[in-house]
Scaffold this active site. Sequence first.
Site, PDB file in Angstrom:
ATOM      1  N   SER A   1       0.810  -1.222   0.000  1.00 42.32           N
ATOM      2  CA  SER A   1       0.000   0.000   0.000  1.00 42.32           C
ATOM      3  C   SER A   1       0.842   1.269   0.000  1.00 42.32           C
ATOM      4  O   SER A   1       0.380   2.321   0.427  1.00 42.32           O
ATOM      5  CB  SER A   1      -0.931   0.006   1.223  1.00 42.32           C
ATOM      6  OG  SER A   1      -0.185  -0.039   2.437  1.00 42.32           O
ATOM      7  N   GLY A   2       2.103   1.171  -0.457  1.00 42.76           N
ATOM      8  CA  GLY A   2       2.956   2.354  -0.572  1.00 42.76           C
ATOM      9  C   GLY A   2       2.631   3.156  -1.822  1.00 42.76           C
ATOM     10  O   GLY A   2       1.662   2.869  -2.538  1.00 42.76           O
TER      11      GLY A   2
ATOM     12  N   SER B   1       6.704   4.495   2.337  1.00 41.58           N
ATOM     13  CA  SER B   1       6.329   5.728   1.644  1.00 41.58           C
ATOM     14  C   SER B   1       5.736   6.733   2.623  1.00 41.58           C
ATOM     15  O   SER B   1       6.030   7.933   2.567  1.00 41.58           O
ATOM     16  CB  SER B   1       5.310   5.429   0.541  1.00 41.58           C
ATOM     17  OG  SER B   1       5.860   4.625  -0.466  1.00 41.58           O
TER      18      SER B   1
ATOM     19  N   ALA C   1       8.437   8.646   4.489  1.00 38.90           N
ATOM     20  CA  ALA C   1       9.455   9.408   3.753  1.00 38.90           C
ATOM     21  C   ALA C   1       9.402  10.889   4.124  1.00 38.90           C
ATOM     22  O   ALA C   1       8.371  11.530   3.991  1.00 38.90           O
ATOM     23  CB  ALA C   1       9.253   9.234   2.263  1.00 38.90           C
TER      24      ALA C   1
ATOM     25  N   GLY D   1      12.231  13.432   3.408  1.00 35.68           N
ATOM     26  CA  GLY D   1      12.965  14.411   2.602  1.00 35.68           C
ATOM     27  C   GLY D   1      12.177  14.990   1.449  1.00 35.68           C
ATOM     28  O   GLY D   1      12.067  16.204   1.302  1.00 35.68           O
ATOM     29  N   GLY D   2      11.603  14.133   0.618  1.00 39.93           N
ATOM     30  CA  GLY D   2      10.842  14.637  -0.511  1.00 39.93           C
ATOM     31  C   GLY D   2      10.996  13.751  -1.727  1.00 39.93           C
ATOM     32  O   GLY D   2      11.374  12.577  -1.629  1.00 39.93           O
TER      33      GLY D   2
ATOM     34  N   GLU E   1      19.771  17.993  -1.155  1.00 40.01           N
ATOM     35  CA  GLU E   1      20.153  16.798  -0.412  1.00 40.01           C
ATOM     36  C   GLU E   1      21.470  16.256  -0.939  1.00 40.01           C
ATOM     37  O   GLU E   1      21.979  16.690  -1.977  1.00 40.01           O
ATOM     38  CB  GLU E   1      19.046  15.734  -0.479  1.00 40.01           C
ATOM     39  CG  GLU E   1      17.791  16.149   0.282  1.00 40.01           C
ATOM     40  CD  GLU E   1      16.773  15.033   0.382  1.00 40.01           C
ATOM     41  OE1 GLU E   1      17.065  13.904  -0.046  1.00 40.01           O
ATOM     42  OE2 GLU E   1      15.671  15.297   0.898  1.00 40.01           O
TER      43      GLU E   1
ATOM     44  N   ASP F   1       9.341  -9.729   2.893  1.00 41.67           N
ATOM     45  CA  ASP F   1       8.357 -10.722   2.448  1.00 41.67           C
ATOM     46  C   ASP F   1       8.332 -10.872   0.922  1.00 41.67           C
ATOM     47  O   ASP F   1       8.252 -11.989   0.398  1.00 41.67           O
ATOM     48  CB  ASP F   1       6.954 -10.324   2.912  1.00 41.67           C
ATOM     49  CG  ASP F   1       6.831 -10.241   4.422  1.00 41.67           C
ATOM     50  OD1 ASP F   1       7.347 -11.135   5.099  1.00 41.67           O
ATOM     51  OD2 ASP F   1       6.227  -9.272   4.917  1.00 41.67           O
TER      52      ASP F   1
ATOM     53  N   HIS G   1      21.124   4.532   5.882  1.00 40.12           N
ATOM     54  CA  HIS G   1      20.994   5.981   6.024  1.00 40.12           C
ATOM     55  C   HIS G   1      21.918   6.426   7.149  1.00 40.12           C
ATOM     56  O   HIS G   1      21.940   5.812   8.219  1.00 40.12           O
ATOM     57  CB  HIS G   1      19.542   6.358   6.327  1.00 40.12           C
ATOM     58  CG  HIS G   1      19.243   7.799   6.085  1.00 40.12           C
ATOM     59  ND1 HIS G   1      19.732   8.801   6.899  1.00 40.12           N
ATOM     60  CD2 HIS G   1      18.522   8.422   5.125  1.00 40.12           C
ATOM     61  CE1 HIS G   1      19.313   9.979   6.439  1.00 40.12           C
ATOM     62  NE2 HIS G   1      18.592   9.766   5.361  1.00 40.12           N
TER      63      HIS G   1
ATOM     64  N   ARG H   1      25.349   8.645   0.511  1.00 39.47           N
ATOM     65  CA  ARG H   1      24.980   8.067   1.800  1.00 39.47           C
ATOM     66  C   ARG H   1      25.909   6.949   2.266  1.00 39.47           C
ATOM     67  O   ARG H   1      26.188   6.824   3.467  1.00 39.47           O
ATOM     68  CB  ARG H   1      23.540   7.539   1.728  1.00 39.47           C
ATOM     69  CG  ARG H   1      22.510   8.643   1.705  1.00 39.47           C
ATOM     70  CD  ARG H   1      21.112   8.110   1.513  1.00 39.47           C
ATOM     71  NE  ARG H   1      20.129   9.182   1.627  1.00 39.47           N
ATOM     72  CZ  ARG H   1      18.840   9.036   1.391  1.00 39.47           C
ATOM     73  NH1 ARG H   1      18.379   7.866   0.993  1.00 39.47           N
ATOM     74  NH2 ARG H   1      18.011  10.052   1.539  1.00 39.47           N
TER      75      ARG H   1
ATOM     76  N   HIS I   1      18.148   1.338   5.375  1.00 40.76           N
ATOM     77  CA  HIS I   1      17.189   2.302   4.852  1.00 40.76           C
ATOM     78  C   HIS I   1      16.520   1.841   3.564  1.00 40.76           C
ATOM     79  O   HIS I   1      15.302   1.968   3.417  1.00 40.76           O
ATOM     80  CB  HIS I   1      17.903   3.632   4.612  1.00 40.76           C
ATOM     81  CG  HIS I   1      17.006   4.762   4.228  1.00 40.76           C
ATOM     82  ND1 HIS I   1      15.939   5.157   5.005  1.00 40.76           N
ATOM     83  CD2 HIS I   1      17.026   5.603   3.164  1.00 40.76           C
ATOM     84  CE1 HIS I   1      15.335   6.187   4.440  1.00 40.76           C
ATOM     85  NE2 HIS I   1      15.962   6.472   3.307  1.00 40.76           N
TER      86      HIS I   1
ATOM     87  N   ARG J   1      21.460   4.305  -3.824  1.00 40.84           N
ATOM     88  CA  ARG J   1      20.384   5.195  -4.266  1.00 40.84           C
ATOM     89  C   ARG J   1      20.684   6.654  -3.966  1.00 40.84           C
ATOM     90  O   ARG J   1      21.108   7.005  -2.868  1.00 40.84           O
ATOM     91  CB  ARG J   1      19.061   4.807  -3.592  1.00 40.84           C
ATOM     92  CG  ARG J   1      17.918   5.753  -3.924  1.00 40.84           C
ATOM     93  CD  ARG J   1      16.603   5.256  -3.422  1.00 40.84           C
ATOM     94  NE  ARG J   1      16.475   5.248  -1.969  1.00 40.84           N
ATOM     95  CZ  ARG J   1      16.191   6.326  -1.229  1.00 40.84           C
ATOM     96  NH1 ARG J   1      16.069   7.513  -1.796  1.00 40.84           N
ATOM     97  NH2 ARG J   1      16.052   6.213   0.074  1.00 40.84           N
TER      98      ARG J   1
ATOM     99  N   LEU K   1      10.723   7.773  -3.887  1.00 34.79           N
ATOM    100  CA  LEU K   1       9.334   8.119  -4.189  1.00 34.79           C
ATOM    101  C   LEU K   1       9.165   8.355  -5.684  1.00 34.79           C
ATOM    102  O   LEU K   1       8.155   7.964  -6.275  1.00 34.79           O
ATOM    103  CB  LEU K   1       8.914   9.366  -3.411  1.00 34.79           C
ATOM    104  CG  LEU K   1       8.725   9.206  -1.899  1.00 34.79           C
ATOM    105  CD1 LEU K   1       8.481  10.560  -1.241  1.00 34.79           C
ATOM    106  CD2 LEU K   1       7.582   8.255  -1.581  1.00 34.79           C
TER     107      LEU K   1
END
Length: 518
Positions: free
Chosen positions: A14-15, A44, A47, A49-50, A115, A210, A231, A277, A334, A369, A375
């Site tokens: 459901s993200g 999600s 989250a 940062g954006g 960022e 899962d 992170h 990161r 993360h 990443r 997102l």
Amino acid sequence: MADRYNADVVIIGSGIAALVVAERLSRKKNVIIITKSKKEDNNSNRAQGGVAAAISKSDHWLNHFEDTMIAGNYHNDEDAVQLLVEKGAHYLNKMIEDGMEFDKDANGNLLLGQEGAHGRRRILHAGGDATGQALVRFMLNRLQNQANVKLIEDVLAVDFLIQNNCCYGVKVKTKAGAVQPLYAADTILAAGGCGGLFEFTSNDPTVTGDGIAMAYRAGANLVDLEFVQFHPTLLYVNGGVKGLVSEAVRGEGAVLITQDGRRLMQGIHPQEDLAPRDIVAREIHRAVLNGEQIFLDISMIKNFAKRFPTITEMCRQSGIDLNAGKIPVVPGAHFQMGGVQVNLKGQTSIDHLYAIGEVACTGVHGANRLASNSLLEGIVFANELADYLLQQKHETEIPILEPVDRKLDILSLPTKEEIQAVMMKYVGIIRNGKGLQHAKSWFEQYLLPDIGAFLPEHLTNEQIEIYNMVQAGWLITTSALEREESRGGHFRIDFPEEKAEWTKKKIIRNCLVTAYKI
């Protein structure tokens, strides 16, 4: 749609990726979304940062492309990266047209954040540091108006229904404990990553690998599982992690310091505190191993509480006085860059089984990443998958899948805490061959000798989740043993980095692990 189908499409998770594809598909298809907990229990929604996009007139998708490739240590799939950054601005503008509100200045211009590893300000945010929550709420509200969508909470997906390399839906376990088939013409896996396998993590507690375990048991190709991003800055209080401190805080000027005030990242990387990161996380990890306590110095950020309300409240609840200008931090798991191997349309190696979001590996993230690309990945590739499925027509009847009627082999399981401790110690920020081999052997004592011996009908929900953790942990550990180099989120102290070679060679992406046997 054949009469025996429960839906045209079933979506697991459901993200943001799940909600975006559901909203698009529900205009022409019947859609069922299932989630093992509540609809808001996903990464999600957490989250802060954006979402990154070259949306400014002073920016260009080529700049975003370059930053993504550099952060990913040139292990990225270039076609996937170009699709992500080129179409990202388009899909975000469409969301804004549909009513999604990102933060703006007094003149109505988008406020773009900075960022780590981004060459310029391109991070759209909402509610300060509540971007994910705002996006999830926006999409859930849009789904309320769609009659063709049914969202079912507290239903655990346990295994895919597979015959002749074709997926016909998913076997689920209801809240009442009944195991039953949920048939669908197309099945979309959007179950998130694996952060819950580690002792320290920013992830929602429900995110326990899962999807990776289910895909493995189904026979789907998996790829790059060894690349796990830690992170650098999780709030660390009394020996435990209390939540994420967004990289956007460093983007606004905060710096990492030791307890005596020394700048941790000075001289380590040209971008210092805004380095990729993996580099920042390793430096903090080394300092902690040497007995240092690391803080995020936020004293230079004006109106911190207004810009970062979520972090401010989290610190308040944890007893941290922000007037002192320092937040204690530690790295934690993360994001997983690898996952179920998919093409640019979200297709897996199994017919009619698709994967999007963190559980999928499109290749956009490479070995590490870039901040706020997660997102964006969910939004872009959910739309790409929706475009593909809306053009498809299905006439095939589902086969009669006979239920399995046999006893489960004796199953011994560790506790979640034992799994998390092993993963953090041996498969964490800094790895070596001896430790990885130890972890691999540890996991194998709990694995059933035959993949088909896993029978969820005889297990509790907690046992299913723990077995998934064991299987996912073993897969990540085995993948880490296979990659004899250090790159991005996979750092082996017994194989030093060869940065000079990264732009010259492309190591074949590590397509695991369906052929492995215990």
